[in-house]
Design a protein around this motif. Structure first.
Motif, PDB file in Angstrom:
ATOM      1  N   UNK A 114       0.844  -1.189   0.000  1.00  0.00           N
ATOM      2  CA  UNK A 114       0.000   0.000   0.000  1.00  0.00           C
ATOM      3  C   UNK A 114       0.882   1.243   0.000  1.00  0.00           C
ATOM      4  N   UNK A 115       0.568   2.210  -0.856  1.00  0.00           N
ATOM      5  CA  UNK A 115       1.365   3.430  -0.966  1.00  0.00           C
ATOM      6  C   UNK A 115       1.223   4.321   0.267  1.00  0.00           C
ATOM      7  N   UNK A 173       2.630   3.017  -9.900  1.00  0.00           N
ATOM      8  CA  UNK A 173       3.317   3.244  -8.631  1.00  0.00           C
ATOM      9  C   UNK A 173       2.462   3.387  -7.401  1.00  0.00           C
ATOM     10  N   UNK A 174       1.160   3.626  -7.554  1.00  0.00           N
ATOM     11  CA  UNK A 174       0.345   3.894  -6.378  1.00  0.00           C
ATOM     12  C   UNK A 174      -0.809   2.924  -6.288  1.00  0.00           C
ATOM     13  N   UNK A 175      -0.740   2.049  -5.283  1.00  0.00           N
ATOM     14  CA  UNK A 175      -1.806   1.090  -5.001  1.00  0.00           C
ATOM     15  C   UNK A 175      -2.131   1.197  -3.523  1.00  0.00           C
ATOM     16  N   UNK A 176      -3.406   1.078  -3.204  1.00  0.00           N
ATOM     17  CA  UNK A 176      -3.859   1.282  -1.830  1.00  0.00           C
ATOM     18  C   UNK A 176      -4.649   0.078  -1.349  1.00  0.00           C
ATOM     19  N   UNK A 177      -4.600  -0.189  -0.032  1.00  0.00           N
ATOM     20  CA  UNK A 177      -5.265  -1.375   0.527  1.00  0.00           C
ATOM     21  C   UNK A 177      -6.738  -1.124   0.822  1.00  0.00           C
ATOM     22  N   UNK A 178      -7.151   0.131   0.932  1.00  0.00           N
ATOM     23  CA  UNK A 178      -8.545   0.421   1.240  1.00  0.00           C
ATOM     24  C   UNK A 178      -8.899   1.855   0.904  1.00  0.00           C
ATOM     25  N   UNK A 179     -10.176   2.167   1.026  1.00  0.00           N
ATOM     26  CA  UNK A 179     -10.666   3.492   0.648  1.00  0.00           C
ATOM     27  C   UNK A 179     -10.045   4.594   1.500  1.00  0.00           C
TER      28      UNK A 179
END
Length: 54
Positions: free
Chosen positions: A7-8, A25-31
């Motif tokens: 997660x970024x 480059x930017x991935x997130x685990x949740x909202x």
């Protein structure tokens, strides 16, 4: 070097949300992390625009 995506924002493993602005480059685990990352980007962007104008 880590092979798995992180997660970024919070650095947790296996983020599920990909930021369309920067999918590589930017991935997130949740909202919540996505919203926080976008807030940080908006702050950075407005500050850089203000510096460019002055």
């Amino acid at each position: 070097m880590r092979a798995e995506p992180r997660c970024a924002q919070c650095d947790s493993e296996e983020p599920k949300i990909i930021c369309l602005r920067n999918p590589a480059g930017e991935r997130y685990c949740g909202r919540l992390c996505l919203d926080k990352g976008q807030e940080d980007f908006i702050r950075w962007f407005t500050r850089s625009n203000a510096e460019a104008v002055s």
